[in-house]
Design a protein around this motif. Structure first.
Motif, mmCIF file in Angstrom:
data_model
loop_
_atom_site.group_PDB
_atom_site.id
_atom_site.type_symbol
_atom_site.label_atom_id
_atom_site.label_comp_id
_atom_site.label_asym_id
_atom_site.label_seq_id
_atom_site.Cartn_x
_atom_site.Cartn_y
_atom_site.Cartn_z
ATOM 1 N N GLN A 126 58.710 32.250 35.123
ATOM 2 C CA GLN A 126 59.711 32.826 34.783
ATOM 3 C C GLN A 126 60.041 33.697 35.934
ATOM 4 O O GLN A 126 59.319 34.229 36.832
ATOM 5 N N PHE A 155 63.101 37.287 36.009
ATOM 6 C CA PHE A 155 63.852 38.236 35.524
ATOM 7 C C PHE A 155 65.057 38.493 36.370
ATOM 8 O O PHE A 155 64.521 39.047 37.463
ATOM 9 N N GLU A 173 65.948 36.319 31.266
ATOM 10 C CA GLU A 173 64.616 35.653 31.787
ATOM 11 C C GLU A 173 64.992 34.163 31.775
ATOM 12 O O GLU A 173 65.521 33.615 30.883
ATOM 13 N N LYS A 183 59.184 42.136 35.749
ATOM 14 C CA LYS A 183 60.275 43.111 35.133
ATOM 15 C C LYS A 183 59.841 44.562 35.633
ATOM 16 O O LYS A 183 58.939 44.682 34.680
#
Length: 153
Positions: free
Chosen positions: A10, A12, A86, A76
């Motif tokens: 992921q 952000f 995201e 984050k």
């Protein structure tokens, strides 16, 4: 240049939609403002060793079509006041191009090398146009390391 297989992860960050033609002039370019906001609002809240990412996804077609860019980090920060989105970088095979130097000149040169590589007749790989990403390491403007990961079929 090397090929690697990566698991999904992921990012952000802030996001915009653009195309390479729009990025050729200051009047229509969206990426300089996106990166400015990331470097002034998000990067100062990250640990000094944290990498910064540029994720290219949602390709309309190929390098000439529209795409979505997310500029951010794999964490984050709690103090960040930006409204971060995201995105998931998918698992896959990536061809990695690297360089070190002053930004943005160095990353522009890497992308020119990438486009030239995929135009050649003897190119071993084909771009997947699913998700590509850049990883920036370091904070010294003249010595930032960039690794551009191109999804390949």
């Amino acid at each position: 240049m090397q090929t690697i297989h990566l698991p999904s992860f992921q990012i952000f960050g802030l996001q915009t939609r653009t195309c390479n033609a729009d990025e050729q002039t200051l009047k229509t370019a969206r990426l300089p403002l996106l990166w400015h906001d990331v470097h002034t609002e998000l990067v100062p809240e990250l640990p000094p060793e944290a990498a910064v990412y540029g994720v290219y996804a949602g390709y309309e077609s190929d390098q000439d079509g529209a795409y979505t860019v997310t500029a951010g980090a794999d964490q984050k920060p709690e103090k960040c006041t930006l409204d971060l989105v995201e995105v998931t970088v998918p698992e896959g095979n990536y061809l990695v191009f690297t360089a070190k130097g002053k930004m943005p000149e160095t990353v522009i040169r890497v992308w020119l090398d990438i486009w030239d590589y995929f135009k050649r007749d003897d190119t071993q790989f084909a771009r997947a146009y699913t998700c590509d990403f850049e990883v920036y390491r370091g904070r010294v403007e003249t010595a930032i390391e960039v690794a551009v990961h191109i999804a390949v079929k």
